[in-house]
Design a protein around this motif. Structure first.
Motif, PDB file in Angstrom:
ATOM      1  N   MET A 329      -8.839 -22.630 -13.022  1.00 49.45           N
ATOM      2  CA  MET A 329      -9.147 -22.432 -11.610  1.00 49.45           C
ATOM      3  C   MET A 329      -7.870 -22.493 -10.781  1.00 49.45           C
ATOM      4  O   MET A 329      -7.108 -23.457 -10.866  1.00 49.45           O
ATOM      5  CB  MET A 329     -10.119 -23.519 -11.145  1.00 49.45           C
ATOM      6  N   PRO A 330      -7.594 -21.462  -9.977  1.00 47.73           N
ATOM      7  CA  PRO A 330      -6.375 -21.449  -9.157  1.00 47.73           C
ATOM      8  C   PRO A 330      -6.463 -22.483  -8.038  1.00 47.73           C
ATOM      9  O   PRO A 330      -7.546 -22.958  -7.691  1.00 47.73           O
ATOM     10  CB  PRO A 330      -6.357 -20.019  -8.577  1.00 47.73           C
ATOM     11  N   PRO A 331      -5.328 -22.821  -7.431  1.00 50.78           N
ATOM     12  CA  PRO A 331      -5.354 -23.735  -6.282  1.00 50.78           C
ATOM     13  C   PRO A 331      -6.035 -23.070  -5.086  1.00 50.78           C
ATOM     14  O   PRO A 331      -5.960 -21.848  -4.929  1.00 50.78           O
ATOM     15  CB  PRO A 331      -3.873 -23.997  -6.007  1.00 50.78           C
ATOM     16  N   GLU A 332      -6.690 -23.864  -4.259  1.00 50.42           N
ATOM     17  CA  GLU A 332      -7.371 -23.309  -3.085  1.00 50.42           C
ATOM     18  C   GLU A 332      -6.368 -22.791  -2.056  1.00 50.42           C
ATOM     19  O   GLU A 332      -6.672 -21.873  -1.299  1.00 50.42           O
ATOM     20  CB  GLU A 332      -8.290 -24.361  -2.461  1.00 50.42           C
ATOM     21  N   GLN A 333      -5.189 -23.372  -2.011  1.00 49.50           N
ATOM     22  CA  GLN A 333      -4.153 -22.931  -1.066  1.00 49.50           C
ATOM     23  C   GLN A 333      -2.876 -22.627  -1.837  1.00 49.50           C
ATOM     24  O   GLN A 333      -2.423 -23.430  -2.647  1.00 49.50           O
ATOM     25  CB  GLN A 333      -3.877 -24.025  -0.018  1.00 49.50           C
ATOM     26  N   GLU A 334      -2.313 -21.459  -1.584  1.00 47.19           N
ATOM     27  CA  GLU A 334      -1.091 -21.080  -2.275  1.00 47.19           C
ATOM     28  C   GLU A 334       0.106 -21.880  -1.763  1.00 47.19           C
ATOM     29  O   GLU A 334       0.058 -22.475  -0.680  1.00 47.19           O
ATOM     30  CB  GLU A 334      -0.818 -19.582  -2.095  1.00 47.19           C
ATOM     31  N   ASP A 335       1.180 -21.879  -2.546  1.00 50.05           N
ATOM     32  CA  ASP A 335       2.448 -22.489  -2.132  1.00 50.05           C
ATOM     33  C   ASP A 335       3.220 -21.431  -1.340  1.00 50.05           C
ATOM     34  O   ASP A 335       3.975 -20.644  -1.893  1.00 50.05           O
ATOM     35  CB  ASP A 335       3.229 -22.939  -3.375  1.00 50.05           C
ATOM     36  N   ARG A 336       2.999 -21.395  -0.042  1.00 48.74           N
ATOM     37  CA  ARG A 336       3.536 -20.297   0.772  1.00 48.74           C
ATOM     38  C   ARG A 336       5.057 -20.171   0.722  1.00 48.74           C
ATOM     39  O   ARG A 336       5.585 -19.050   0.607  1.00 48.74           O
ATOM     40  CB  ARG A 336       3.058 -20.447   2.221  1.00 48.74           C
ATOM     41  N   PRO A 337       5.814 -21.270   0.832  1.00 48.71           N
ATOM     42  CA  PRO A 337       7.278 -21.116   0.764  1.00 48.71           C
ATOM     43  C   PRO A 337       7.737 -20.505  -0.557  1.00 48.71           C
ATOM     44  O   PRO A 337       8.794 -19.879  -0.618  1.00 48.71           O
ATOM     45  CB  PRO A 337       7.792 -22.559   0.912  1.00 48.71           C
ATOM     46  N   LEU A 338       6.931 -20.688  -1.610  1.00 45.30           N
ATOM     47  CA  LEU A 338       7.305 -20.150  -2.914  1.00 45.30           C
ATOM     48  C   LEU A 338       6.885 -18.697  -3.079  1.00 45.30           C
ATOM     49  O   LEU A 338       7.601 -17.881  -3.661  1.00 45.30           O
ATOM     50  CB  LEU A 338       6.671 -21.002  -4.020  1.00 45.30           C
ATOM     51  N   THR A 339       5.697 -18.327  -2.562  1.00 43.70           N
ATOM     52  CA  THR A 339       5.135 -17.000  -2.857  1.00 43.70           C
ATOM     53  C   THR A 339       5.377 -15.950  -1.773  1.00 43.70           C
ATOM     54  O   THR A 339       5.468 -14.763  -2.073  1.00 43.70           O
ATOM     55  CB  THR A 339       3.616 -17.096  -3.088  1.00 43.70           C
ATOM     56  N   TYR A 342       4.980 -12.244  -1.162  1.00 44.03           N
ATOM     57  CA  TYR A 342       4.298 -11.589  -2.276  1.00 44.03           C
ATOM     58  C   TYR A 342       2.837 -12.033  -2.356  1.00 44.03           C
ATOM     59  O   TYR A 342       2.426 -13.017  -1.753  1.00 44.03           O
ATOM     60  CB  TYR A 342       5.036 -11.871  -3.588  1.00 44.03           C
ATOM     61  N   TRP A 343       2.074 -11.293  -3.137  1.00 41.95           N
ATOM     62  CA  TRP A 343       0.643 -11.572  -3.307  1.00 41.95           C
ATOM     63  C   TRP A 343       0.493 -12.945  -3.967  1.00 41.95           C
ATOM     64  O   TRP A 343       0.972 -13.172  -5.071  1.00 41.95           O
ATOM     65  CB  TRP A 343       0.018 -10.479  -4.166  1.00 41.95           C
ATOM     66  N   PRO A 344      -0.184 -13.886  -3.312  1.00 42.98           N
ATOM     67  CA  PRO A 344      -0.216 -15.259  -3.832  1.00 42.98           C
ATOM     68  C   PRO A 344      -1.290 -15.483  -4.888  1.00 42.98           C
ATOM     69  O   PRO A 344      -2.328 -14.829  -4.899  1.00 42.98           O
ATOM     70  CB  PRO A 344      -0.521 -16.086  -2.580  1.00 42.98           C
ATOM     71  N   TYR A 345      -1.012 -16.462  -5.739  1.00 41.93           N
ATOM     72  CA  TYR A 345      -1.981 -16.907  -6.732  1.00 41.93           C
ATOM     73  C   TYR A 345      -2.774 -18.054  -6.102  1.00 41.93           C
ATOM     74  O   TYR A 345      -2.246 -19.145  -5.865  1.00 41.93           O
ATOM     75  CB  TYR A 345      -1.252 -17.389  -7.988  1.00 41.93           C
ATOM     76  N   LYS A 346      -4.040 -17.782  -5.792  1.00 40.40           N
ATOM     77  CA  LYS A 346      -4.888 -18.812  -5.203  1.00 40.40           C
ATOM     78  C   LYS A 346      -6.350 -18.459  -5.460  1.00 40.40           C
ATOM     79  O   LYS A 346      -6.681 -17.330  -5.840  1.00 40.40           O
ATOM     80  CB  LYS A 346      -4.635 -18.943  -3.699  1.00 40.40           C
ATOM     81  N   LEU A 347      -7.223 -19.414  -5.240  1.00 39.95           N
ATOM     82  CA  LEU A 347      -8.653 -19.197  -5.436  1.00 39.95           C
ATOM     83  C   LEU A 347      -9.180 -18.246  -4.364  1.00 39.95           C
ATOM     84  O   LEU A 347      -8.934 -18.446  -3.173  1.00 39.95           O
ATOM     85  CB  LEU A 347      -9.399 -20.529  -5.357  1.00 39.95           C
ATOM     86  N   ARG A 348      -9.905 -17.236  -4.792  1.00 44.03           N
ATOM     87  CA  ARG A 348     -10.476 -16.269  -3.866  1.00 44.03           C
ATOM     88  C   ARG A 348     -11.995 -16.256  -4.051  1.00 44.03           C
ATOM     89  O   ARG A 348     -12.486 -16.078  -5.161  1.00 44.03           O
ATOM     90  CB  ARG A 348      -9.889 -14.872  -4.094  1.00 44.03           C
ATOM     91  N   THR A 349     -12.691 -16.450  -2.969  1.00 42.61           N
ATOM     92  CA  THR A 349     -14.151 -16.474  -2.995  1.00 42.61           C
ATOM     93  C   THR A 349     -14.671 -15.267  -2.245  1.00 42.61           C
ATOM     94  O   THR A 349     -14.419 -15.116  -1.046  1.00 42.61           O
ATOM     95  CB  THR A 349     -14.683 -17.774  -2.360  1.00 42.61           C
ATOM     96  N   SER A 350     -15.372 -14.390  -2.948  1.00 45.26           N
ATOM     97  CA  SER A 350     -15.869 -13.160  -2.334  1.00 45.26           C
ATOM     98  C   SER A 350     -17.208 -13.398  -1.651  1.00 45.26           C
ATOM     99  O   SER A 350     -17.863 -14.429  -1.854  1.00 45.26           O
ATOM    100  CB  SER A 350     -16.022 -12.068  -3.393  1.00 45.26           C
ATOM    101  N   SER A 351     -17.638 -12.424  -0.873  1.00 47.95           N
ATOM    102  CA  SER A 351     -18.947 -12.501  -0.224  1.00 47.95           C
ATOM    103  C   SER A 351     -20.060 -12.560  -1.279  1.00 47.95           C
ATOM    104  O   SER A 351     -21.093 -13.187  -1.068  1.00 47.95           O
ATOM    105  CB  SER A 351     -19.153 -11.306   0.703  1.00 47.95           C
ATOM    106  N   SER A 352     -19.849 -11.918  -2.427  1.00 44.39           N
ATOM    107  CA  SER A 352     -20.852 -11.958  -3.494  1.00 44.39           C
ATOM    108  C   SER A 352     -20.972 -13.361  -4.075  1.00 44.39           C
ATOM    109  O   SER A 352     -22.071 -13.820  -4.397  1.00 44.39           O
ATOM    110  CB  SER A 352     -20.493 -10.959  -4.600  1.00 44.39           C
ATOM    111  N   HIS A 353     -19.850 -14.052  -4.226  1.00 45.58           N
ATOM    112  CA  HIS A 353     -19.901 -15.435  -4.703  1.00 45.58           C
ATOM    113  C   HIS A 353     -20.712 -16.303  -3.753  1.00 45.58           C
ATOM    114  O   HIS A 353     -21.497 -17.167  -4.176  1.00 45.58           O
ATOM    115  CB  HIS A 353     -18.489 -16.011  -4.834  1.00 45.58           C
ATOM    116  N   GLU A 354     -20.540 -16.072  -2.472  1.00 49.97           N
ATOM    117  CA  GLU A 354     -21.235 -16.869  -1.465  1.00 49.97           C
ATOM    118  C   GLU A 354     -22.738 -16.614  -1.466  1.00 49.97           C
ATOM    119  O   GLU A 354     -23.511 -17.430  -0.977  1.00 49.97           O
ATOM    120  CB  GLU A 354     -20.651 -16.582  -0.077  1.00 49.97           C
TER     121      GLU A 354
END
Length: 488
Positions: A329-339, A342-354
């Motif tokens: 499971m990715p982190p809920e919040q990306e490490d912004r200063p690091l990423t 660029y496109w960050p690696y973080k948890l993404r919840t779609s409308s379908s998941h909801e």
């Protein structure tokens, strides 16, 4: 820029959704777009940076600060002109693009980014409503003929650009309707197909000819790829009849899961499941449609296609929906200063998941279990990553109930038979081999044959397909005429 202090005064405003209980009863779009004053405020948040990273974050290089400023000032007519200068189909990207431009927004360093995608959505919807999107037929014809194989976003973008340059363009599509994976890979609740239909009318008025139900080459035996072709045409015939051929089909060869029990009934590729529902929504009658009604559904694959299977299963009335992801499971919040940018690696919840879904991470399927030839469950195990390798966690095996399993683990390559029919060289991933060099770009090893989009780069985003289609159109135009005025 918009308002000098706008980014300090205004917060990001997200587009709204209709309530879950309402939207699950229909396959209509449920996103509530920004109102005019809301879009203006979002435009005001743009800082018009000295280096607008959003432009580079966007694969089609949309001129984002300019149309943000125009929306802020209420000049919607010029806003659509700026948007169309780089993007043929903003109604597609404004709905289904993941918005890498927003990840690259300078505000995203330490705040919420500008709602670029929602502004784009508002601009194009306003333009259609006002009647500003009109055919642009060429002032003169060149007498050159171009065949475009595949009518997804890459093929459509290339066809429109080439027609506007004055060439006679014919688009060949193996399925019964134009649109490729836009038509049969994206659920209607994410993008209604009327958006494709009105673009087709515009392109026909610009001189593009569409031929559906035509398979170029031959479909491999046993292929699970969707195909409603009624006739075939050979690669040799296309090369004989046309001055140039552009291969722009999608990456439709789904990644399989070769574990024991794979042959059981009830285990299907996502691209067997999703296109059927799109056809039903379009009014077609299907026998033996794959349905999730009252079933325990497991979707294997944590990406967008898997999410689309979740949303469709919920609309069918599934008893339960579970989605597997092999990675942790990715982190809920990306490490912004690091990423950033660029496109960050973080948890993404779609409308379908909801809408209802259990998400399982770091889990692998070892076996499909069944009774009387039909799947009844999955034998799974938890996994972890050590020294760059995936290893099973001892003592974590379990059996999970499943009446329907949907494989949504991505796509490995385009349909090889089309590439092979033309004798085009492949790269090590099975895609058509062609470079993106400014001179001679998108050309394959076969004379007169070009390749773009998923056909050339493999599975990717709609916005990348549009970019490659536009660039390939310029390359084809240059090949035919010796020069080109089309944008790169």
């Amino acid at each position: 820029m918009g308002k000098v202090t706008g980014f300090l005064e205004y917060e990001r405003l997200e587009e709204g959704y209709e309530p879950v209980e309402k939207r699950l009863k229909t396959y209509k779009e449920f996103v509530i777009g920004l109102k005019e004053d809301e879009a203006k405020i979002q435009g005001a948040r743009c800082m018009d940076c000295g280096t607008p990273f959003c432009n580079n974050g966007c694969p089609v290089n949309n001129i984002i600060p300019d149309f943000n400023d125009l929306v802020y000032r209420g000049d919607w007519r010029n806003a659509i002109e700026v948007l169309h200068s780089t993007n043929n189909f903003p109604e597609f990207t404004g709905r289904i693009c993941p918005a890498p431009c927003e990840a690259a927004c300078t505000l995203n360093v330490n705040d919420d980014p500008v709602g670029i995608k929602s502004i784009e959505h508002a601009i194009i919807d306003r333009a259609w409503m006002e009647g500003w999107v009109l055919p642009q037929p060429p002032a003169r014809k060149t007498g050159k003929k171009v065949a475009v194989v595949g009518s997804g976003p890459a093929g459509l973008a290339a066809a429109q650009q080439l027609a506007r340059a004055g060439h006679d363009v014919t688009v060949f599509e193996k399925n019964d309707r134009i649109g490729g994976l836009l038509r049969y890979g994206i659920p209607d609740f994410k993008m209604e197909k009327s958006h494709i239909d009105r673009r087709i009318k515009q392109m026909e008025a610009e001189g593009v000819t569409f031929r559906t139900g035509v398979l170029v080459g031959k479909m491999p035996e046993g292929s699970k790829v969707t195909n409603w072709a009624k006739e075939t045409v050979s690669a040799e015939q296309l090369r004989k009849d046309f001055d140039a051929v552009l291969l722009a089909g999608g990456a439709e060869q789904s990644r399989d899961l070769p574990v024991p029990g794979r042959e059981l009934a009830g285990v299907h590729f996502a691209m067997e499941f999703l296109p059927q529902q799109n056809k039903v929504v379009a009014g077609d009658k299907l026998k033996d449609q794959i349905r999730a009604d009252g079933k325990h559904v497991i979707v294997i694959g944590g990406g967008d296609t898997g999410s689309d299977c979740v949303g469709t299963s919920n609309r069918h009335g599934a008893k339960s929906v579970t989605q597997f992801e092999l990675m942790p499971m990715p982190p809920e919040q990306e490490d912004r200063p690091l990423t950033w940018p660029y496109w960050p690696y973080k948890l993404r919840t779609s409308s379908s998941h909801e809408e209802g879904c259990v998400r399982e991470f770091a889990i692998a399927t070892k076996e499909f279990i069944g009774e009387k030839g039909r799947v009844t469950g999955l034998k799974t195990v938890r996994v972890e990553w050590k020294d760059g390798k995936m290893v099973e966690v001892p003592g974590t095996e379990q059996v999970m109930k499943a009446d329907l399993v949907l494989l949504a683990m991505g796509f490995v390559s385009p349909v090889g038979s089309v590439i092979e029919a033309f004798g085009v060289d492949k790269d090590n991933r099975g895609n058509a081999k062609a470079s993106t060099d400014l001179i001679g770009g998108y050309r394959t090893n076969v004379d007169k044959v070009f390749a773009a989009g998923d056909m050339r780069r493999g599975q990717s985003l709609v916005v990348w397909a549009i970019r490659e289609g536009r660039q390939a159109a310029r390359a084809v135009d240059e090949f035919l005429m010796g020069h080109s005025d089309l944008p790169r």
